[in-house]
Design an enzyme around this catalytic site. Structure first.
Site, PDB file in Angstrom:
ATOM      1  N   LYS A  44       1.013  -0.922  -0.168  1.00 41.67           N
ATOM      2  CA  LYS A  44       0.257   0.018  -0.338  1.00 41.67           C
ATOM      3  C   LYS A  44       1.186   0.945  -0.144  1.00 41.67           C
ATOM      4  CE  LYS A  44      -2.146  -1.150   3.312  1.00 41.67           C
ATOM      5  NZ  LYS A  44      -1.929  -2.210   4.120  1.00 41.67           N
TER       6      LYS A  44
ATOM      7  N   ARG B  66      -9.679   0.563   8.941  1.00 46.25           N
ATOM      8  CA  ARG B  66      -9.445  -0.821   9.487  1.00 46.25           C
ATOM      9  C   ARG B  66     -10.301  -2.027   9.851  1.00 46.25           C
ATOM     10  NH1 ARG B  66      -3.530   0.643   9.288  1.00 46.25           N
ATOM     11  NH2 ARG B  66      -2.513  -0.981   9.022  1.00 46.25           N
TER      12      ARG B  66
ATOM     13  N   ARG C 144      11.785  -6.018   4.939  1.00 42.64           N
ATOM     14  CA  ARG C 144      11.535  -4.629   5.143  1.00 42.64           C
ATOM     15  C   ARG C 144      11.996  -3.696   6.789  1.00 42.64           C
ATOM     16  NH1 ARG C 144       4.869  -2.065   5.186  1.00 42.64           N
ATOM     17  NH2 ARG C 144       5.368  -2.444   7.080  1.00 42.64           N
TER      18      ARG C 144
ATOM     19  N   ARG D 136      11.176   0.304  11.093  1.00 39.08           N
ATOM     20  CA  ARG D 136      10.128   0.377  12.154  1.00 39.08           C
ATOM     21  C   ARG D 136       9.803  -1.043  13.240  1.00 39.08           C
ATOM     22  NH1 ARG D 136       4.521   0.595   8.304  1.00 39.08           N
ATOM     23  NH2 ARG D 136       3.965  -0.312   9.875  1.00 39.08           N
TER      24      ARG D 136
ATOM     25  N   ARG E 148      -0.236  -8.649  13.556  1.00 35.28           N
ATOM     26  CA  ARG E 148      -0.947  -7.624  12.691  1.00 35.28           C
ATOM     27  C   ARG E 148      -2.084  -8.401  11.871  1.00 35.28           C
ATOM     28  NH1 ARG E 148       4.482  -4.812  11.553  1.00 35.28           N
ATOM     29  NH2 ARG E 148       3.111  -3.502   9.717  1.00 35.28           N
TER      30      ARG E 148
HETATM   31  P1  AMP Z   1       0.535   0.782   9.119  1.00 39.18           P
HETATM   32  O1  AMP Z   1       1.206   1.536   8.987  1.00 39.18           O
HETATM   33  O2  AMP Z   1      -0.597   1.053   8.258  1.00 39.18           O
HETATM   34  O3  AMP Z   1       0.917  -0.699   9.320  1.00 39.18           O
HETATM   35  O4  AMP Z   1       0.329   1.108  10.538  1.00 39.18           O
HETATM   36  C1  AMP Z   1       1.411   0.783  11.552  1.00 39.18           C
HETATM   37  C2  AMP Z   1       0.299   0.505  12.762  1.00 39.18           C
HETATM   38  O5  AMP Z   1      -0.443   1.603  13.335  1.00 39.18           O
HETATM   39  C3  AMP Z   1      -1.100  -1.325  12.896  1.00 39.18           C
HETATM   40  O6  AMP Z   1      -0.427  -2.150  12.920  1.00 39.18           O
HETATM   41  C4  AMP Z   1      -2.216  -0.469  14.136  1.00 39.18           C
HETATM   42  O7  AMP Z   1      -1.467  -0.416  15.081  1.00 39.18           O
HETATM   43  C5  AMP Z   1      -1.917   1.320  13.812  1.00 39.18           C
HETATM   44  N1  AMP Z   1      -2.897   1.617  12.697  1.00 39.18           N
HETATM   45  C6  AMP Z   1      -3.027   2.010  11.642  1.00 39.18           C
HETATM   46  N2  AMP Z   1      -3.851   2.710  11.219  1.00 39.18           N
HETATM   47  C7  AMP Z   1      -4.963   2.128  11.608  1.00 39.18           C
HETATM   48  C8  AMP Z   1      -5.980   2.287  11.638  1.00 39.18           C
HETATM   49  N3  AMP Z   1      -6.876   2.616  11.167  1.00 39.18           N
HETATM   50  N4  AMP Z   1      -6.489   2.042  12.415  1.00 39.18           N
HETATM   51  C9  AMP Z   1      -6.689   1.083  13.962  1.00 39.18           C
HETATM   52  N5  AMP Z   1      -4.677   1.284  13.924  1.00 39.18           N
HETATM   53  C10 AMP Z   1      -4.090   1.528  13.334  1.00 39.18           C
END
Ligand code: AMP
Length: 193
Positions: free
Chosen positions: A14, A89, A128, A134, A146
């Site tokens: 993404k 999400r 990654r 991260r 996740r």
């Molecule tokens: P991402 O960078 O999209 O993989 O998000 C990293 C982490 O941020 C996720 O594993 C969640 O803990 C949190 N997170 C990101 N977006 C959301 C969302 N829309 N709802 C809830 N938690 C989120």
């Protein structure tokens, strides 16, 4: 205004594809993961509260991310359209987003859902983790948590938008340029519709 959701599990590409799509279509990129990481970097109360969930691979509570997106929409009144990445999400987030967009006289045009096998996702995320900085990409147990959260809570978001015939599935494995072309074709079709 043309708004789209780039949808898919962690590691489905993404972020990579968002970068290209926003520059091709002039959209404003809204990634809740990026917004949360900048809150953490700024040591804000919201960031500190979110960090404990993120470190465990769990979703941050709906009200926190919905409020963040609501402010981001308000702060970008001049945008031509938004690309939502990593949001919504949960079904509650999807319903809240639909409502916020309706209030602004707009809606989601299309949900592009990237499909990648679980073994490929784990491989990509561990890879990654070597360079992303991260912490949630380096530990296999956090990666698996996740992916489990995605299956349990996020996969249903596609069902929500399927009801409105808005979901287009795109094969997310293979050549990055070809995936980008498939995404662009799907967008162009919906823009013409
Ligand atoms: P991402 O960078 O999209 O993989 O998000 C990293 C982490 O941020 C996720 O594993 C969640 O803990 C949190 N997170 C990101 N977006 C959301 C969302 N829309 N709802 C809830 N938690 C989120």
């Amino acid at each position: 205004m043309f708004n789209l959701i780039l949808f898919g599990p962690p590691g489905s590409g993404k972020g990579t594809q968002s970068e290209r799509l926003i520059s091709k279509y002039g959209l404003k990129h809204l990634s809740t993961g990026d917004l949360l990481r900048s809150e953490i970097a700024g040591l804000t109360p919201l960031g500190l509260a979110a960090k404990s969930f993120m470190d465990k691979g769990q979703l941050v509570p709906d009200e926190v991310v919905i409020e963040m997106i609501s402010s981001a929409l308000d702060n970008n009144p001049q945008a031509n359209g938004f690309l939502f990445d990593g949001f919504p999400r949960t079904t509650a987030q999807a319903e809240a987003l639909d409502k916020l967009l309706t209030q602004k006289g707009t809606s989601i045009a299309v949900v592009l859902a990237l499909q990648v096998s679980e073994s490929e996702l784990v491989k990509r995320l561990l890879n990654r983790g070597l360079t992303s900085g991260r912490s949630d990409d380096t530990k296999e147990d956090v990666i698996l948590a996740r992916l489990a959260e995605y299956e349990k809570k996020t996969a249903a978001v596609a069902d929500h938008y399927k009801k409105y015939d808005k979901v287009v599935y795109i094969k997310g494995e293979g050549n990055i340029d070809e995936i980008f072309d498939s995404l662009s074709d799907a967008i162009d079709q919906r823009r013409r519709a």
